[in-house]
Write a protein that holds these residues in place. Structure first.
Motif, mmCIF file in Angstrom:
data_model
loop_
_atom_site.group_PDB
_atom_site.id
_atom_site.type_symbol
_atom_site.label_atom_id
_atom_site.label_comp_id
_atom_site.label_asym_id
_atom_site.label_seq_id
_atom_site.Cartn_x
_atom_site.Cartn_y
_atom_site.Cartn_z
ATOM 1 N N CYS A 309 0.797 -1.191 0.121
ATOM 2 C CA CYS A 309 -0.055 0.089 0.087
ATOM 3 C C CYS A 309 0.898 1.256 -0.241
ATOM 4 O O CYS A 309 0.543 2.130 -0.727
ATOM 5 C CB CYS A 309 -0.912 -0.052 1.326
ATOM 6 S SG CYS A 309 -2.303 -1.070 1.161
ATOM 7 N N PHE A 310 1.915 1.194 0.809
ATOM 8 C CA PHE A 310 2.794 2.441 0.706
ATOM 9 C C PHE A 310 3.574 2.858 -0.430
ATOM 10 O O PHE A 310 3.826 3.720 -0.867
ATOM 11 C CB PHE A 310 3.873 2.282 1.996
ATOM 12 C CG PHE A 310 3.149 2.820 3.170
ATOM 13 C CD1 PHE A 310 2.988 4.394 3.468
ATOM 14 C CD2 PHE A 310 3.151 2.011 4.369
ATOM 15 C CE1 PHE A 310 2.220 4.468 4.673
ATOM 16 C CE2 PHE A 310 2.403 2.419 5.514
ATOM 17 C CZ PHE A 310 2.399 3.749 5.811
ATOM 18 N N GLU A 311 4.024 1.731 -0.999
ATOM 19 C CA GLU A 311 4.459 1.892 -2.528
ATOM 20 C C GLU A 311 3.777 2.708 -3.467
ATOM 21 O O GLU A 311 4.098 3.517 -4.280
ATOM 22 C CB GLU A 311 4.538 0.430 -3.295
ATOM 23 C CG GLU A 311 5.389 0.517 -4.688
ATOM 24 C CD GLU A 311 5.628 -0.745 -5.130
ATOM 25 O OE1 GLU A 311 6.482 -1.039 -5.920
ATOM 26 O OE2 GLU A 311 4.587 -1.634 -5.010
ATOM 27 N N MET A 312 2.221 2.482 -3.214
ATOM 28 C CA MET A 312 1.531 3.377 -4.321
ATOM 29 C C MET A 312 0.818 4.595 -3.651
ATOM 30 O O MET A 312 0.754 5.665 -4.476
ATOM 31 C CB MET A 312 0.222 2.124 -4.675
ATOM 32 C CG MET A 312 0.437 1.073 -5.485
ATOM 33 S SD MET A 312 1.406 1.511 -7.191
ATOM 34 C CE MET A 312 2.947 1.208 -6.972
ATOM 35 N N ILE A 313 0.687 4.649 -2.360
ATOM 36 C CA ILE A 313 -0.140 5.717 -2.029
ATOM 37 C C ILE A 313 0.926 7.186 -1.718
ATOM 38 O O ILE A 313 0.568 8.063 -1.323
ATOM 39 C CB ILE A 313 -0.748 5.570 -0.388
ATOM 40 C CG1 ILE A 313 0.165 5.158 0.621
ATOM 41 C CG2 ILE A 313 -1.944 4.738 -0.704
ATOM 42 C CD1 ILE A 313 -0.278 5.047 2.192
ATOM 43 N N SER A 471 4.083 13.707 0.186
ATOM 44 C CA SER A 471 5.385 13.634 0.796
ATOM 45 C C SER A 471 5.272 13.108 2.461
ATOM 46 O O SER A 471 5.995 12.663 2.983
ATOM 47 C CB SER A 471 5.890 15.081 0.928
ATOM 48 O OG SER A 471 5.325 15.939 1.433
ATOM 49 N N ALA A 472 3.992 13.665 2.967
ATOM 50 C CA ALA A 472 3.607 13.279 4.275
ATOM 51 C C ALA A 472 3.482 11.685 4.333
ATOM 52 O O ALA A 472 3.796 11.056 5.320
ATOM 53 C CB ALA A 472 2.209 14.256 4.626
ATOM 54 N N LEU A 473 2.719 11.126 3.521
ATOM 55 C CA LEU A 473 2.520 9.720 3.306
ATOM 56 C C LEU A 473 3.745 8.982 3.268
ATOM 57 O O LEU A 473 4.095 7.961 3.809
ATOM 58 C CB LEU A 473 1.538 9.437 2.205
ATOM 59 C CG LEU A 473 0.256 9.973 2.407
ATOM 60 C CD1 LEU A 473 -0.701 9.528 1.208
ATOM 61 C CD2 LEU A 473 -0.469 9.096 3.762
ATOM 62 N N SER A 474 4.705 9.708 2.356
ATOM 63 C CA SER A 474 6.033 8.977 2.200
ATOM 64 C C SER A 474 6.800 8.997 3.712
ATOM 65 O O SER A 474 7.502 8.091 3.822
ATOM 66 C CB SER A 474 6.976 9.708 1.139
ATOM 67 O OG SER A 474 8.189 9.113 0.941
ATOM 68 N N ALA A 475 6.733 10.013 4.378
ATOM 69 C CA ALA A 475 7.346 10.339 5.684
ATOM 70 C C ALA A 475 6.638 9.224 6.814
ATOM 71 O O ALA A 475 7.532 8.324 7.534
ATOM 72 C CB ALA A 475 7.099 11.710 6.388
#
Length: 521
Positions: A309-313, A471-475
């Motif tokens: 999920c993190f790979e895509m969001i 960028s927040a989701l990447s953090a």
């Protein structure tokens, strides 16, 4: 005349006995023969290693061709959609649906693919993926209307769903532990090669007439699936799937071809049989255990599903699919210049994949994930600020291109390859195909949501605001990696299962450090 003490031979000739020196000569000769035999044995072992490595690499490359299909679709649609919109007069909503629906529908292929790969095998599931995708792309290439185009896209999406979940599973199951990270990251290389080919196809055919150019762009995507059809007659079936079918002798034959050390084959075969649980009639069905998992299995599912999920969001599909729109928002006006900039993105994304490929088995999975996720966070924040705060000008264009290229570069070093490596190796054998399918569902759903909502959300909060959210989701993904992802470098698939068990902390640390030690079950 005779010499005293010098014996004559049977012909009356004198001969000199060398006494003990003859023994030394014979011993030297024997040592020399032993040394030569040892050298020949080492040469044979080295030839076997080289032959095995080439064979396993060839299998991994052929299996990864299914991922070229996904990459090509992602790359080609980013440019083809410009001409489809002009030719078929599609609306912005139709454009979003056309781009994003493939990710949503591919989850159907992933779910079916998990069961299919257990029924007909990993290899022939890849064949089915290529055939279905080929059919969908052919329909899209000749589509006279948006409705027919959508129908072809739905079919192609099912094929991609099959391929995207099965190739890393297959590669992990044929790979030796020492090279599994390198080999299982090859599908990510294939995706990036496909994206780059899609970008190049856009640029190459953009000069043709409006009614023809996008059709040729899509039709070219059929070629990789033709190669897959021939490759599947060369590569073997997964030895772990063969064991699950009680075809142990066939599995032993495959292991002899894919393991460098012949002495380890029986040990590895015994591990696979134990992991497969042959003879245990009381085991619950796989899906029942997945829906009501034990604590260790729950940890595995959270890790795999969360990573996918993190790979895509974090917005990689939005960056790749809509890079022309992003560059247009940054101030580039010419279509040819926009497509040239997207080629630069594709080259960057592909160029950085070998970094992860050659380091993943040396420094491990987690260090690459830390570098990749932190780098993505910085680049996404930079892109958001540049689009939101800077006025039109060359500096804004340059910073936007640099930020997009930096984002895809860090993705290629971390999340892109490592995510698929992890989900192919953290699950037990009995659950591997279905659990990987579930993780792929998370990946495809998140990809579809991002792809189908990106333009609409960007209209509401601007492109800059959207990328600041990314960028927040990447953090957050950095934190998830730190708390949920174990280091799996150098461990067999059967040993990795133990990392998720309920064990004292010192035991886990010992396993992470003692890669070369035998673990006692």
């Amino acid at each position: 005349m005779r010499f005293v003490g010098v014996p004559e031979n049977e012909n009356g000739e004198m001969g000199v006995s060398l006494g003990s020196k003859n023994k030394y000569r014979r011993m030297d000769s024997e040592h020399s023969e032993d040394f030569d035999e040892a050298v020949n044995h080492l040469h044979q072992l080295e030839r076997r290693r080289r032959r095995t490595r080439k064979y396993v690499l060839a299998c991994a490359v052929f299996a990864s061709l299914t991922n070229v299909l996904l990459g090509y679709d992602v790359g080609v649609m980013s440019g083809a959609i410009i001409f489809i919109q002009e030719d078929l007069k599609t609306t912005e909503v139709q454009e979003e649906v056309l781009v994003g629906i493939l990710s949503i529908i591919s989850l159907l292929g992933s779910l079916i693919g998990g069961k299919t790969s257990d029924l007909i095998g990993r290899k022939w599931t890849m064949a089915l993926a290529a055939l279905v995708f080929q059919t969908g792309m052919a329909i899209m290439a000749i589509a006279p209307s948006f409705q027919i185009l959508m129908a072809g896209r739905l079919i192609a999406g099912v094929g991609i769903g099959f391929g995207v979940m099965i190739s890393p599973v297959y590669i992990a199951e044929i790979s030796p532990s020492s090279a599994r990270g390198f080999l299982t990251s090859i599908p990510e290389i294939s995706i990036n090669v496909g994206i780059l080919l899609g970008y190049v196809s856009n640029y190459a055919f953009s000069g043709l007439s409006l009614h023809i150019n996008w059709r040729i762009m899509l039709a070219v995507g059929i070629l990789p699936s033709v190669v897959i059809g021939f490759a599947l007659f060369i590569i073997p079936e997964s030895p772990r799937w063969l064991v699950m079918q009680n075809r142990v002798e066939e599995a032993r034959s495959v292991l002899l071809k894919t393991n460098e050390n012949e002495a380890e084959v029986e040990e590895r075969l015994a591990e696979i049989q134990l992991a497969a649980g042959i003879g245990n009639a009381e085991e619950k069905s796989v899906w029942r255990q997945l829906l009501s998992p034990s604590p260790p299995l729950r940890r595995m599912l959270i890790t795999g599903f969360g990573m996918q999920c993190f790979e895509m969001i974090t917005g990689i599909d939005a960056t790749v699919y809509y890079s022309p729109e992003i560059f247009k928002a940054a101030g580039i006006e010419s279509n040819s210049k926009i497509l040239a900039a997207t080629v630069a993105v594709g080259v960057t994304k592909t160029a950085f994949i070998p970094v992860a490929t050659f380091l993943i088995d040396k420094i491990g999975r987690k260090p690459l994930l830390y570098v990749g996720t932190i780098g993505m966070t910085i680049c996404l924040f930079s892109l958001g600020l540049s689009l939101a705060l800077l006025g039109n000008g060359q500096f804004k264009i340059a910073l936007a291109i640099l930020s997009v290229c930096g984002n895809v570069a860090f993705f290629s070093v971390g999340m892109g390859p490592v995510c698929w490596v992890l989900i192919s190796e953290i699950y037990p054998l009995r659950f591997r195909a279905q659990a990987s399918a579930l993780a792929s569902v998370g990946n495809r759903v998140c990809s579809g949501i991002v792809s189908m909502s990106f333009l609409s959300i960007s209209q509401k909060i601007t492109f800059g605001g959207t990328f600041i959210i990314f960028s927040a989701l990447s953090a957050l993904s950095v934190l998830f990696v730190h708390t949920h992802v174990p280091e799996t470098k150098g461990k067999s698939l059967e040993q990795i299962e133990l990392l998720f068990q309920d064990q004292p902390e010192w035991q886990v640390s010992e396993m992470e450090m003692g890669d070369s030690e035998h673990l006692v079950r």
